[in-house]
Enzyme design. Structure first.
Site, PDB file in Angstrom:
ATOM      1  N   GLY A 248       0.848  -1.186   0.000  1.00 55.15           N
ATOM      2  CA  GLY A 248       0.000   0.000   0.000  1.00 55.15           C
ATOM      3  C   GLY A 248       0.881   1.232   0.000  1.00 55.15           C
TER       4      GLY A 248
ATOM      5  N   ALA B 235       2.345   2.886   2.379  1.00 52.85           N
ATOM      6  CA  ALA B 235       3.555   2.767   3.190  1.00 52.85           C
ATOM      7  C   ALA B 235       4.544   1.789   2.547  1.00 52.85           C
ATOM      8  CB  ALA B 235       3.196   2.319   4.605  1.00 52.85           C
TER       9      ALA B 235
ATOM     10  N   HIS C 141     -16.191   5.279  11.098  1.00 55.70           N
ATOM     11  CA  HIS C 141     -16.360   6.405  10.186  1.00 55.70           C
ATOM     12  C   HIS C 141     -17.838   6.747  10.036  1.00 55.70           C
ATOM     13  CE1 HIS C 141     -16.104   8.939   6.703  1.00 55.70           C
ATOM     14  NE2 HIS C 141     -14.787   8.871   6.713  1.00 55.70           N
TER      15      HIS C 141
ATOM     16  N   SER D  61     -16.932   9.427   1.143  1.00 51.02           N
ATOM     17  CA  SER D  61     -15.848  10.272   1.646  1.00 51.02           C
ATOM     18  C   SER D  61     -16.301  11.353   2.602  1.00 51.02           C
ATOM     19  CB  SER D  61     -15.145  10.942   0.472  1.00 51.02           C
ATOM     20  OG  SER D  61     -14.331  11.995   0.948  1.00 51.02           O
TER      21      SER D  61
ATOM     22  N   ARG E  32     -14.402  12.538  13.165  1.00 46.74           N
ATOM     23  CA  ARG E  32     -15.192  11.335  12.881  1.00 46.74           C
ATOM     24  C   ARG E  32     -15.818  10.701  14.109  1.00 46.74           C
ATOM     25  NH1 ARG E  32     -11.000   8.887   8.352  1.00 46.74           N
ATOM     26  NH2 ARG E  32     -11.609  10.380   6.770  1.00 46.74           N
TER      27      ARG E  32
ATOM     28  N   GLU F 280      -0.560   2.246   8.675  1.00 49.84           N
ATOM     29  CA  GLU F 280      -1.630   1.873   9.609  1.00 49.84           C
ATOM     30  C   GLU F 280      -1.210   0.734  10.531  1.00 49.84           C
ATOM     31  OE1 GLU F 280      -5.350   0.956   7.672  1.00 49.84           O
ATOM     32  OE2 GLU F 280      -6.429   0.701   9.558  1.00 49.84           O
TER      33      GLU F 280
ATOM     34  N   ARG G 137      -8.141   9.239  14.416  1.00 49.27           N
ATOM     35  CA  ARG G 137      -7.401   9.813  13.294  1.00 49.27           C
ATOM     36  C   ARG G 137      -8.264  10.848  12.585  1.00 49.27           C
ATOM     37  NH1 ARG G 137      -7.451   9.057   8.097  1.00 49.27           N
ATOM     38  NH2 ARG G 137      -8.642   7.125   8.087  1.00 49.27           N
TER      39      ARG G 137
END
Lengths: 644, 262
Positions: free
Chosen positions: A42, A44, A266, A284, A337, A432, A442
Site C-alpha cells: 500500500g 507505506a 467512520h 468520503s 469522525r 496503519e 485519526r
C-alpha cells in the site's frame, strides 16, 4: 520490559533535523550488501520499497493481491493533508501538528506527530513530481479543500480518488525499481510468520497463495506495512483480504501490540441492508463540506420514513434536526469522525433513524445544489454520487443520502519507536500497521499522509542507522531458525485442515464481527466487555473444534486463506476487549459509557491514562502483560477536546 | 422479493500454461450448473457468489475461486464475464458494484473468467494479469527518485490538461478492455498511462522512450492488435475514452519518426 521511544532531545521543531544528522549512515557502495523485506504494498509499503531500492538496498516486496497496485490504500477517497498554507488561511506545521494531536484526543506521541506535519509538505512535492494528477485551480496551481477537525483548507485531493492516484504514483515508482532489478516482487503471497535469529528479525515465512507452498525469505531487516485490523468486525470499509495476520504473528514472536482498542468508526458509510452484506462502502468525509447531516425532529416522522410512507423531501425545514450544526456551532458538520459517529448513534438510539433498520441518518445536498448548482456539486463529488446510486438505487442529486457509521481504520497497531522499529530489533512497522501518529482518533486525510511519510521520508533515514550495526553476512534459509519456524507454520496450517468441523469460516467471522461490534464498537462498558471476553473465548474454542476448511494446503485454497486470517482475528479480538476494559476513560474512538461528560462527550482521565498501552504476548492461554509508555506533552496543553 | 437463479459457472482446476515463446496450453475446464434460491435484489453480484460458496462448502464441494478485494469498484481485482460482458450488463461499474436488482427472478446467468492468451486462467474465474504490471515496468512512470525538492506549485498545470490527464489516470487495471476486445488488445490500458504522462509536463522528458518501450512490451506479452472497434471503451468501468488511444498512436508515430533512443 523497558521501552525506549528514542525520541531525540531538543526543541520540538529541531528534533527530526537533529536526529537525521545523528543517525548512522550506510555508505552508498555498501547498501547493495543489505537485503530488506517489505510486506504489503500500500502507500507505506510501496513508497518504502521504492525509496529503499533507489538508495541501493536489495528489496523483496510481498503482497497478497495479484498486483501491488491493488493494495487497499487505493480505496481512500477524500484527500491528503499537508501544511503548505497555499490558501493563506493561517495554516502552519505547528497548526497541523496541533490539530492532529488534539484530533487524536492527546493520546499520540508529540515528536512523531510533529515530524509527520513537517514532512507532509515534501509528500505533495514528491507526488506532483511523479505525475499524480491532483485537483487544480484554473490558474494551474493546486486546489485544496477542508476536512473534519480542521478550520483551514489543507487537504489536497484528486476528485474522490486520492488514494488511488497516490498509490498509483508509489506503484509506478515501485515498478521502476522492479524493472531495474532492485526490487523483487512477490504478488499473491501471504506472510505467515517472522523469523528471529539471535533475537533479531532476519526473515519471514510465507505461503504462496497459488501453489500453497510454504517458503522462507531471508533479509537483514523486515518492514511490516500490512495495514490495519478493522476486519476483526467482519463488516468494515476494509478490503475483503485486509487482515492482521502479519502483525499478529509478529506479536506472537514478541512484538508489542499498542492500543488495540483504538478503532475508528467512520460516520459516512452506506447503511447495512441485510445478512448477506460482505462489506461496507465509505462515502468520503469530503461530502461533509457540502452535505448537511440531519434526522427528523419527531420520532413519528422517522417512523413514517422507515415504513416508506414519507421521504426526506416530505419533511419541512423546521421539522428537521441538523444535530451536528445544532450541537457544534463552530465545526458543524465537519466535527471529527468519532464525534460525528457517536452523535449519529445517539439520534438513532432515540428512534429517529431513517432506514428500515432504524440505523441511518441523512446527508443532504439539497441546499448545496441550490447554492452552487448541480454542475459544481457534480464536479466535486460526481464519482461518489454515482457509486452511491449504483449501490442503493437512490439518486443523491434528487434525494438525501442515507449514511451510518462503520468500522474504517485502526489507530492501534504494533508499538514502534521514533525510528519506526518495533521492540524486536530489525522489525519495523509503517503506516496503519503501527500505532504512532493518530492517538485515539485519526483525522480525515491523515492516513495517506502518514503512510507516505513513513515510506518516503522516515524509513529511508532510520533504517540505515540499524543496518549500519549489522554484518553484511546473510542468514541462509536452511538455518535452523528458518526451518523451525517453517515447521510451526506448516503445522498450524495443517491443524486447521484437520479439524474437519461443520461450521464455515465465514460463519465464525460473522459471529466474531457481531460480538466485537456489539460490545467493543462505538460505545463500550465494563459489563459488556466482560461478557464479550467470555463469549470470545468460547468462540475461539469452538473454532478450534468445529471449523470447516475443505481441500489441502498444496493448492489455491481460498477457504484456507480465510481460516488463517480469522483465527488471528479471534485472538486479536480478545486483546482488543482486554485493552478496552483496562482503559477506564473515554478518548477519541474509545468511548466508555461510564466515562462521559454531562452532555455526552468523551471524558479523558489524563492523570491515570495518558499512556500508550503495549501488550506483550505470553503464550497460548496466558494473559497478556501490559507495558506503559507514558505520554509527555511539552508543547500542547491538554484540554477537553471541544468543537463547539 | 427474493429471486431464484440458475448459474452456469466456468470451473477449471488446472491452470493455463504460457511458456517463454508465447505458446499457450489451456488447462481445460467446463461450465457447471448451480441453482440458487433466495437471492436478494440488494445483494451485490459478488455477495451472491459468496452465498453460493457458503452453500457449496456446506455440501462439501469446492467453492468457486474468484478475484475480489475492495468491493467498491476501485482496486480492479474483480474480473469476470457475466453473460458474455466484462463486469456484466450495467455500464460504468465493476462486478463488485453490480447489484442483483439488475437481474430477474428465473434468470440464467453465465459467469466466465477473462479470456485472453495474455491472461492465463489460474483457477476457475481467476486469471493472471501480471502482463499489465510488466507493461508499467517497461516505462509507465516518471523517473524521479524520492526527495525532489521542487515545490509542488512550481509546476503549474492548466485545469483543462490536468483534468484530461486525470481522466486517463483513473484506469484501475482490471483488464475489462482486453476481455471486451475481439483481438484481446491491451491498447486502452497502455494508452491510458501513455496519455496521462504525455499530457503532463512531468512526463515530457521521457515521452518518446516511454511509448516505444510500453508498446514493445505490450506486443511481447501476446496482446492482439487494435482495430478501433471501441468495445474496450464501452466496457471500461471507468469510461476511459478512445481519444487516449488516438493520442497514444500519435505519440507512437512521433516517437518512431524522431526517436531519441540513440
Amino acid at each position: 520490559m523497558k521501552l525506549d521511544s528514542k525520541v531525540p532531545e531538543g526543541p520540538l521543531a529541531d528534533k527530526w533535523e537533529r536526529h537525521k544528522f545523528n543517525l548512522k549512515l550506510v555508505n552508498p557502495a555498501n547498501k547493495r550488501k543489505y537485503d530488506v523485506i517489505v510486506v504489503g504494498t500500500g502507500l507505506a509499503g510501496a513508497s518504502a520499497a521504492a525509496s529503499l531500492a533507489e538508495l541501493g538496498y536489495n528489496v523483496k516486496a510481498f503482497c497478497f493481491q495479484d498486483s501491488p497496485r491493488r493494495a487497499h490504500s487505493i480505496a481512500a477517497q477524500g484527500g491528503i493533508n499537508a501544511a503548505k498554507n497555499y490558501q493563506n488561511d493561517g495554516d502552519s506545521i505547528f497548526r497541523l501538528f496541533y490539530d492532529t494531536i488534539k484530533g487524536g484526543d492527546y493520546r499520540a506521541r508529540e515528536a512523531n506527530v510533529y515530524r509527520l506535519a513537517q514532512v507532509s509538505v515534501n509528500i505533495i512535492d514528491q507526488c506532483v513530481a511523479q505525475g499524480v494528477p491532483f485537483a487544480r485551480e484554473y490558474g494551474g496551481l493546486l486546489d485544496n479543500r477542508s476536512f473534519g477537525g480542521a478550520q483551514v483548507s489543507r487537504t489536497f485531493y484528486a476528485r474522490g480518488q486520492t488514494g488511488q492516484q497516490l498509490l498509483l504514483g508509489a506503484y509506478s515508482a515501485l515498478s521502476r525499481q522492479v524493472a531495474t532489478g532492485k526490487v523483487q516482487m512477490f504478488p499473491r503471497t501471504e506472510m505467515l510468520d517472522v523469523v528471529l535469529v539471535d533475537g533479531k528479525a532476519r526473515g519471514i515465512v510465507v505461503r504462496n497463495l497459488v501453489t500453497g507452498q510454504i517458503e522462507s525469505h531471508s533479509a537483514h531487516a523486515v518492514l511490516l506495512c500490512t495495514g490495519g485490523y478493522g476486519n476483526a468486525y467482519f463488516l468494515s470499509t476494509n478490503a475483503m483480504g485486509s487482515n492482521v495476520t502479519a502483525a499478529w504473528r509478529a506479536h506472537k514472536r514478541g512484538a508489542l501490540f499498542a492500543n488495540p482498542c483504538y478503532v475508528q468508526i467512520h460516520p459516512t458509510c452506506i447503511p447495512v441492508t441485510g445478512d448477506h452484506q460482505s462489506k461496507l462502502t465509505l462515502m468520503s468525509e469530503s461530502l461533509r463540506n457540502d452535505g448537511r447531516v440531519w434526522v427528523p425532529k419527531k420520532v413519528e416522522d422517522a417512523e413514517a420514513i422507515r415504513k416508506g410512507q414519507k421521504r426526506a423531501e416530505d419533511i419541512n425545514e423546521d421539522e428537521r434536526d441538523y444535530f451536528l450544526e445544532r450541537k457544534y456551532r463552530s465545526f458543524g458538520n465537519l466535527v471529527p469522525r468519532d464525534v460525528a459517529s457517536r452523535n449519529a448513534k445517539y439520534v438513532c438510539d432515540e428512534g429517529r433513524g431513517v432506514a428500515p433498520t432504524g440505523l441511518a441518518v441523512y446527508l443532504d445536498f439539497r441546499d448545496a445544489i441550490k447554492r452552487d448548482g448541480m454542475k459544481v456539486i457534480e464536479a466535486k463529488y460526481g464519482n461518489l454520487f454515482q457509486m452511491y446510486e449504483k449501490i442503493t438505487a437512490d439518486n443523491p442529486y434528487k434525494t438525501a443520502m442515507k449514511i451510518y457509521p462503520a468500522v474504517h481504520y485502526t489507530m492501534g497497531g504494533l508499538w514502534v519507536d521514533y525510528n519506526l522499529m518495533t521492540n524486536i530489533p530489525g522489525l519495523y512497522a509503517l503506516g496503519e500497521a503501527n500505532f504512532s501518529d493518530h492517538g485515539a482518533n485519526r483525522l480525515g486525510a491523515s492516513a495517506l499522509m502518514q503512510g507516505l511519510a513513513d515510506g518516503y521520508f522516515v524509513i529511508p533515514y532510520t533504517l540505515g542507522d540499524y543496518l549500519a550495526t549489522l554484518d553484511y553476512a546473510k542468514v541462509p534459509t536452511d538455518h535452523e531458525a528458518f526451518r523451525a519456524t517453517e515447521e510451526e507454520v506448516k503445522k498450524s496450517v495443517q491443524d486447521l485442515l484437520d479439524v474437519k468441523g461443520s461450521k464455515t469460516v465465514d460463519e465464525f467471522h460473522k459471529d466474531l464481527g457481531k460480538l466485537m461490534w456489539d460490545y467493543c464498537g462505538m460505545s463500550r462498558n465494563a459489563e459488556g466487555l466482560k461478557l464479550a471476553k467470555e463469549k470470545i473465548q468460547e468462540l475461539r474454542q469452538e473454532f478450534k473444534n468445529n471449523v470447516k476448511v475443505l481441500g489441502t494446503n498444496d493448492e489455491l485454497n481460498v477457504t484456507l486463506e480465510k481460516a488463517c486470517r480469522v483465527a488471528d482475528f479471534i485472538e486479536l479480538g480478545e486483546l482488543m476487549i482486554d485493552d478496552a476494559l483496562m482503559r477506564e476513560e473515554s478518548c477519541g474512538g474509545h468511548f466508555r459509557e461510564e466515562y462521559q461528560t454531562e452532555d455526552g462527550e468523551a471524558k479523558r482521565d489524563d492523570d491515570n491514562f495518558a499512556f500508550v498501552a503495549n501488550w506483550e504476548y505470553k503464550g497460548e492461554n496466558q494473559a497478556e502483560v501490559m507495558h506503559k509508555e507514558d505520554l509527555v506533552f511539552e508543547n500542547v496543553k491538554l484540554t477537553q477536546r471541544s468543537y463547539k | 422479493m427474493n429471486m431464484k437463479l440458475t448459474l452456469k459457472i466456468w470451473r477449471q482446476s488446472k491452470p493455463d500454461k504460457k511458456d517463454a515463446k508465447g505458446n499457450f496450453t489451456p488447462g481445460g475446464g467446463k461450465m457447471e450448473t448451480y441453482a440458487l434460491n433466495e437471492v436478494s435484489p440488494d445483494m451485490s453480484f459478488l455477495e451472491m457468489l459468496d452465498v453460493l460458496n457458503e452453500k457449496l462448502v456446506k455440501e462439501d464441494k469446492e467453492p468457486v475461486a474468484f478475484d475480489h478485494d475492495c468491493r467498491e469498484g476501485i482496486c480492479g481485482m474483480c474480473s469476470m464475464y457475466i453473460n458474455g460482458q466484462p463486469h456484466g450488463p450495467d455500464r460504468g461499474i465493476t462486478t463488485c458494484q453490480l447489484h442483483m436488482r439488475s437481474f430477474k427472478d428465473g434468470d440464467t446467468i453465465y459467469i466466465e473468467p477473462w479470456r485472453a492468451k495474455a491472461f492465463p486462467v489460474i483457477k476457475d474465474l481467476m486469471v493472471d494479469r501480471s502482463a499489465f504490471d510488466r507493461i508499467i515496468q517497461a516505462g509507465g512512470y516518471v523517473s524521479v527518485n524520492t526527495g525532489v525538492n521542487v515545490d509542488a506549485n512550481e509546476i503549474p498545470i492548466g485545469k483543462g490538461i490536468a483534468d484530461k490527464a486525470f481522466d486517463a489516470a483513473t484506469c484501475i487495471g482490471c483488464g475489462a478492455c482486453v476481455a471486451a476486445c475481439k483481438n484481446a488488445s491491451a491498447m486502452l490500458f497502455v494508452a491510458a498511462k501513455v496519455s496521462q504522462l504525455a499530457l503532463l509536463p512531468q512526463g515530457k522528458p521521457e515521452r518518446k522512450a516511454r511509448v516505444e518501450k510500453m508498446v514493445a512490451q505490450m506486443d511481447e506479452e501476446g496482446f492482439g492488435a487494435c482495430t478501433n472497434t471501441g468495445a474496450c471503451s464501452a466496457e471500461c468501468p471507468k469510461g476511459i475514452s478512445l481519444e487516449h488511444i488516438a493520442r497514444m498512436n500519435r505519440e507512437y508515430f512521433g516517437a518512431k519518426l524522431t526517436s531519441e533512443r540513440v
